[in-house]
Scaffold this active site. Structure first.
Site, PDB file in Angstrom:
ATOM      1  N   GLU A 115      46.841  48.108 -29.579  1.00  9.53           N
ATOM      2  CA  GLU A 115      47.155  49.609 -30.827  1.00  9.53           C
ATOM      3  C   GLU A 115      47.437  50.511 -29.596  1.00  9.53           C
ATOM      4  O   GLU A 115      48.385  50.933 -29.697  1.00  9.53           O
ATOM      5  CB  GLU A 115      46.029  49.750 -31.669  1.00  9.53           C
ATOM      6  CG  GLU A 115      46.057  49.243 -32.844  1.00  9.53           C
ATOM      7  CD  GLU A 115      45.295  48.886 -33.653  1.00  9.53           C
ATOM      8  OE1 GLU A 115      44.264  48.530 -33.324  1.00  9.53           O
ATOM      9  OE2 GLU A 115      44.839  49.325 -34.678  1.00  9.53           O
ATOM     10  N   GLU A 135      41.362  41.686 -35.814  1.00 10.01           N
ATOM     11  CA  GLU A 135      40.341  42.743 -36.837  1.00 10.01           C
ATOM     12  C   GLU A 135      40.245  42.193 -38.098  1.00 10.01           C
ATOM     13  O   GLU A 135      39.056  41.621 -38.474  1.00 10.01           O
ATOM     14  CB  GLU A 135      41.300  43.793 -37.148  1.00 10.01           C
ATOM     15  CG  GLU A 135      40.933  45.088 -36.105  1.00 10.01           C
ATOM     16  CD  GLU A 135      42.502  44.615 -35.618  1.00 10.01           C
ATOM     17  OE1 GLU A 135      43.043  43.974 -35.154  1.00 10.01           O
ATOM     18  OE2 GLU A 135      43.050  45.767 -34.044  1.00 10.01           O
TER      19      GLU A 135
HETATM   20  C1  LIG Z   1      40.100  50.043 -34.618  1.00  5.87           C
HETATM   21  C2  LIG Z   1      40.709  48.638 -34.042  1.00  5.87           C
HETATM   22  O1  LIG Z   1      41.393  48.336 -34.335  1.00  5.87           O
HETATM   23  C3  LIG Z   1      39.536  47.209 -34.375  1.00  5.87           C
HETATM   24  C4  LIG Z   1      39.457  46.438 -33.424  1.00  5.87           C
HETATM   25  O2  LIG Z   1      40.106  46.391 -32.430  1.00  5.87           O
HETATM   26  S1  LIG Z   1      38.198  45.242 -32.863  1.00  5.87           S
HETATM   27  C5  LIG Z   1      38.038  44.260 -32.516  1.00  5.87           C
HETATM   28  C6  LIG Z   1      39.257  43.744 -32.373  1.00  5.87           C
HETATM   29  N1  LIG Z   1      38.923  43.094 -30.655  1.00  5.87           N
HETATM   30  C7  LIG Z   1      38.918  41.604 -30.833  1.00  5.87           C
HETATM   31  O3  LIG Z   1      38.180  40.753 -31.909  1.00  5.87           O
HETATM   32  C8  LIG Z   1      38.311  40.643 -29.216  1.00  5.87           C
HETATM   33  C9  LIG Z   1      37.118  40.821 -29.860  1.00  5.87           C
HETATM   34  N2  LIG Z   1      36.718  39.611 -28.730  1.00  5.87           N
HETATM   35  C10 LIG Z   1      37.465  38.033 -27.889  1.00  5.87           C
HETATM   36  O4  LIG Z   1      37.697  37.307 -29.004  1.00  5.87           O
HETATM   37  C11 LIG Z   1      36.756  37.967 -26.604  1.00  5.87           C
HETATM   38  O5  LIG Z   1      35.745  37.991 -26.559  1.00  5.87           O
HETATM   39  C12 LIG Z   1      37.888  37.905 -25.524  1.00  5.87           C
HETATM   40  C13 LIG Z   1      39.076  37.060 -26.100  1.00  5.87           C
HETATM   41  C14 LIG Z   1      37.793  39.002 -25.498  1.00  5.87           C
HETATM   42  C15 LIG Z   1      36.894  37.466 -24.126  1.00  5.87           C
HETATM   43  O6  LIG Z   1      36.992  36.148 -24.330  1.00  5.87           O
HETATM   44  P1  LIG Z   1      35.873  35.049 -23.528  1.00  5.87           P
HETATM   45  O7  LIG Z   1      35.954  36.078 -22.247  1.00  5.87           O
HETATM   46  O8  LIG Z   1      35.373  34.153 -24.049  1.00  5.87           O
HETATM   47  O9  LIG Z   1      34.360  36.669 -23.160  1.00  5.87           O
HETATM   48  P2  LIG Z   1      33.510  36.691 -24.493  1.00  5.87           P
HETATM   49  O10 LIG Z   1      32.112  35.645 -24.006  1.00  5.87           O
HETATM   50  O11 LIG Z   1      33.679  36.558 -25.816  1.00  5.87           O
HETATM   51  O12 LIG Z   1      32.927  37.915 -24.631  1.00  5.87           O
HETATM   52  C16 LIG Z   1      32.278  38.589 -22.787  1.00  5.87           C
HETATM   53  C17 LIG Z   1      31.328  40.295 -23.906  1.00  5.87           C
HETATM   54  O13 LIG Z   1      32.492  40.766 -24.085  1.00  5.87           O
HETATM   55  C18 LIG Z   1      31.957  41.208 -25.459  1.00  5.87           C
HETATM   56  N3  LIG Z   1      33.108  41.563 -26.139  1.00  5.87           N
HETATM   57  C19 LIG Z   1      34.201  41.458 -25.847  1.00  5.87           C
HETATM   58  N4  LIG Z   1      35.231  41.559 -26.891  1.00  5.87           N
HETATM   59  C20 LIG Z   1      34.550  43.009 -27.390  1.00  5.87           C
HETATM   60  C21 LIG Z   1      34.595  44.387 -28.268  1.00  5.87           C
HETATM   61  N5  LIG Z   1      36.077  43.975 -28.597  1.00  5.87           N
HETATM   62  N6  LIG Z   1      33.978  45.428 -28.336  1.00  5.87           N
HETATM   63  C22 LIG Z   1      32.655  44.769 -27.353  1.00  5.87           C
HETATM   64  N7  LIG Z   1      31.887  44.360 -27.303  1.00  5.87           N
HETATM   65  C23 LIG Z   1      33.011  42.982 -26.582  1.00  5.87           C
HETATM   66  C24 LIG Z   1      30.961  40.442 -26.089  1.00  5.87           C
HETATM   67  O14 LIG Z   1      30.845  40.561 -27.038  1.00  5.87           O
HETATM   68  C25 LIG Z   1      30.293  39.337 -25.038  1.00  5.87           C
HETATM   69  O15 LIG Z   1      29.679  39.905 -24.584  1.00  5.87           O
HETATM   70  P3  LIG Z   1      28.322  39.464 -24.385  1.00  5.87           P
HETATM   71  O16 LIG Z   1      28.584  39.073 -22.623  1.00  5.87           O
HETATM   72  O17 LIG Z   1      27.634  40.464 -23.951  1.00  5.87           O
HETATM   73  O18 LIG Z   1      27.591  38.152 -24.599  1.00  5.87           O
END
Ligand SMILES: C[C@H](O)CC(=O)SCCNC(=O)CCNC(=O)[C@H](O)C(C)(C)COP(=O)(O)OP(=O)(O)OC[C@H]1O[C@@H](n2cnc3c(N)ncnc32)[C@H](O)[C@@H]1OP(=O)(O)O
Length: 724
Positions: A115, A135
């Site tokens: 975004e 999301e």
């Molecule tokens: C207003 C907006 O529209 C709302 C949003 O943006 S909501 C967030 C949308 N984003 C997501 O859903 C992405 C979520 N993250 C993921 O899918 C995966 O973490 C990733 C693809 C980015 C990376 O995957 P990968 O490399 O396997 O690492 P992964 O183990 O999942 O994450 C590494 C660390 O980052 C953290 N992390 C990943 N994305 C995060 C996020 N968006 N916020 C906070 N922490 C996050 C994980 O909790 C993890 O923490 P830890 O090591 O303490 O356990």
């Protein structure tokens, strides 16, 4: 320690580069959002800045808004913790900026990350960058303007697909769709982006504010048609969840009243959804899944995982061939051993069938399938075992046979080789009894079909070495499983926790409740199917064998239902022979089979548990709870015995191993939402009415009485007997 914050560097070319740094994924935490705002304001105000580039440090643009903030909102109920980003930062500061802003995107731009990029006037991406709006998997909708920007950049249908399925695309596809303006190699990304920004400033490239675009939306009637189809689809695929319909409504608002109006509506709905039960459950599952990779005294003692190149599998039946498929699909060499060439051929055919099935369902390219199959070799003896890194035994559940195999592989394999078993019932100490390698013996319990189901239950004994556990966890992640480390007990953590699920449903049927009503209630709750359809699918043989193990281990809480044996006696084997509780015909959905009712009546006569010989009268809610509360009760015992590292591991096991609906957060999370007291008093009442199967465990009683959540870690006053 890596630096966390936002930096601004102005080059001689007059381009200000604003860089986000918040490892590992550059999540948009509150201080990062504040930092972005401050640096953008500074760059806008500075007279030496002609254009702006925003990027992320460390090869990842941004994984989106900081999900920890959702968790804080869930704990406090304080919605003011959510910052205003969509209007304040993205529209007022970035999109309306007097200087052009280009996003230099690499690695991933997800959720709020994408975004942020879409709020810019152009986007340059490195190859193979993931772009997505996931999301909805967190129970919310995009909240930084994504519901409005994405349809205007990629078109309505594609945007809906990306949001509703939470399906990311790669930058190459993004370029074709118009989401990405150009692709540049990682090394050239910043140079190309700077030039692009300057060219916009000089009006040699278009200055696009995507919120004002209308060319990809189509007419109102076309848009409404697309939205209608999406709504119908979401009704079927996303039952019990509010965010899918909400997302479509917000998109429609923007189409009817314009992008700005859409952004305001999005912000309102986003805040509502953050507080929903669905978001609480899904955010819990997000963190719970990541917590499974943290195992005390294994992952925190400085051990390094060893490289696992070759794995041998003994037994090419349903499980062995599925495990082999999972491994070769991740480029791991597999030697698949069978006892004779006929069985071996059958096993290899099964693996080929699994791999080709993925191709025909469009999940794998032909090239990748051929490459995977080239990693497989069938063998009939142990000669190739001399340099394998791990063996997974997957033969039938026969203790002497397995003991013999473990003695043989101890001799045939190198000293570092991990000796794993896929048993789902047998005590690991018993299997390794005749070896001197107890530190290398470990359970690798896959769920069927092993190349599809995401859970890997890693069973450790008191002697299993931390290195073996770490190596199996690593290989599990390589093959895209979620490994959960558990202790060694009958049924281990998953089957042990869930055995009362089948038992509870059988008690209800024998108390006079209709099987198809039970299945309907359980499916409506969110399981993909009810317990009886599931039994038809898995086959009665497994149900009978597992039932015996459990009955031996936990006689006080086993209900011996006559029903399965009666079904088998009457020539029914479930889906296998097309006849179970349901009728199975090619090309059509399973239909309830009325002729099974006479067998059920016979079972009720044998079981003789209906009070006064009359069917009990129970509500749908009671039926659900009589099946799931005994599962909660057993989960409490598993927790008390220290069979899992933490309560949330059982939530993940229930979601990934038993298809418990993820939006309810997993079995213990769900029970805590309902309240331990209600679970306890209900079980107590039923135990008085229907017997010891329902008797509440000590752990449940103690917590219910003291008002403590089931998932809360044990304090000094409530000590768990941890074996992990
Ligand atoms: C207003 C907006 O529209 C709302 C949003 O943006 S909501 C967030 C949308 N984003 C997501 O859903 C992405 C979520 N993250 C993921 O899918 C995966 O973490 C990733 C693809 C980015 C990376 O995957 P990968 O490399 O396997 O690492 P992964 O183990 O999942 O994450 C590494 C660390 O980052 C953290 N992390 C990943 N994305 C995060 C996020 N968006 N916020 C906070 N922490 C996050 C994980 O909790 C993890 O923490 P830890 O090591 O303490 O356990």
């Amino acid at each position: 320690m890596a630096e966390i914050g936002v930096t601004l560097v102005v080059g001689n070319d007059g381009v200000a580069v604003i860089t986000i740094s918040n490892p590992p994924v550059n999540a948009l935490a509150i201080p990062i959002i504040a930092g972005l705002k401050q640096k953008f304001e500074e760059a806008t105000a500075r007279s030496d800045v002609k254009a702006i580039v925003v990027t992320g440090k460390g090869g990842r643009f941004s994984g989106g808004f900081d999900i920890n903030v959702f968790e804080r909102v869930h704990k406090t109920g304080d919605i003011s913790l959510l910052p205003d980003v969509s209007v304040d930062l993205l529209i007022n500061i970035i999109e309306d900026c007097k200087k052009p802003v280009v996003a230099a995107v690499e690695g991933l731009a997800l959720g709020g990350g994408l975004e942020l990029a879409m709020g810019c006037h152009a986007r340059i991406a490195a190859p193979k960058t993931q772009l997505g709006q996931p999301e909805l998997t967190l129970g919310v909708i995009p909240g930084f303007g994504g519901t409005q920007h994405l349809p205007r950049l990629v078109g309505l249908s594609k945007a809906i697909e990306m949001m509703l399925l939470s399906k990311p695309i790669m930058s190459e596809e993004g370029k074709k769709l118009g989401l990405i303006d150009d692709i540049a190699s990682s090394q050239d990304l910043l140079t190309v982006s700077r030039l692009w920004a300057l060219e916009i400033a000089e009006r040699r490239k278009p200055w696009v504010c995507s919120l004002h675009k209308t060319d990809k939306i189509g007419s109102l009637s076309e848009a409404r048609k697309v939205l209608r189809t999406a709504r119908e689809q979401a009704k079927k695929t996303a039952q019990n969840m509010p965010q899918h319909q909400a997302c479509l409504n917000v998109i429609e608002e923007g189409i009817v009243h314009g992008g700005y109006s859409g952004v305001l509506e999005e912000a309102r709905v986003f805040k509502e959804l953050v507080l929903s039960e669905t978001s609480r459950g899904l955010v819990h599952v997000f963190f719970a899944q990541r917590a499974t990779s943290k195992v005390p005294n294994v992952t925190d003692i400085g051990l390094k995982p060893r490289h696992m190149k070759k794995v041998a599998i003994i037994g090419g039946g349903l499980m062995g061939s599925g495990i082999a498929t999972a491994l070769i699909l991740s480029n791991i060499y597999v030697f698949l051993k069978e006892i004779n060439s006929e069985y071996l051929l059958k096993a290899i055919k099964a693996v080929e069938g699994n791999v080709r099935g993925l191709v025909s369902r469009g999940k794998l390219t032909k090239d990748k399938a051929e490459k995977a199959l080239s990693m497989l070799r069938g063998v009939l003896d142990y000669s190739e075992f001399k340099d394998v890194d791990m063996v997974i035994e997957a033969v039938i559940e026969n203790i002497p046979l397995k003991q013999k195999i473990f003695s043989e592989i101890e001799k045939a394999c190198p000293a570092h080789c991990i000796l794993a078993t896929n048993t789902s019932t047998i005590d690991l100490n018993l299997l390794g009894e005749k070896t001197n390698s107890q530190d290398r013996i470990i359970g690798a319990h896959f769920f069927s079909p092993a190349h599809v189901m995401p859970l890997l239950e890693i069973v450790r004994t008191e002697k299993t070495s931390p290195q073996a556990i770490l190596d199996l966890m690593t290989i599990g992640k390589t093959i895209k499983k979620v490994p959960v480390v558990v202790g060694n007990c009958t049924g281990f953590a998953v089957n042990r926790t869930f055995f009362p699920y089948t038992q509870g449903s059988h008690i209800l049927v024998n108390l006079g409740v209709d099987v198809f009503r039970i299945d309907r209630i359980i499916s409506n709750f969110g399981f993909p199917m009810g317990p009886f359809q599931l039994q038809d699918l898995t086959g009665y043989g497994i149900a009978l064998a597992a039932g015996k193990e459990i009955a031996n281990a936990f006689p006080d809480r086993t209900f011996k239902s006559p029903l399965v044996e009666l079904l088998v006696k009457n020539g029914r084997n479930g889906k296998n022979n097309g006849k179970g509780y349901y009728i199975y015909e090619r090309g059509s959905k399973p239909k309830p089979d009325p002729s099974v009712l006479s067998i059920i009546e016979e079972s009720r006569r044998f079981a003789n548990i209906m009070p006064g010989g009359k069917p009990v009268s129970v509500t749908d809610k009671e039926i659900l709870e009589m099946i799931l509360f005994p599962v909660v009760n057993e989960a409490c015992r598993v927790l008390e015995e220290g069979m899992v590292v933490r309560a949330s591991d059982l939530d993940i096991a229930s979601v990934l191993g038993m298809s418990f609906p993820s939006y309810r957060g997993g079995i213990l999370f769900w029970a805590d939402v309902i309240g331990p007291k209600h679970v306890f008093t209900s079980l107590k009442r039923w135990s008085e009415m229907y017997g010891s199967f329902f008797k509440p465990s000590r752990y449940l009683e103690e917590r219910a009485m003291k008002g403590i959540l089931l998932s809360e870690p044990a304090s000094s006053s409530l000590k768990s007997r941890s074996k992990l």
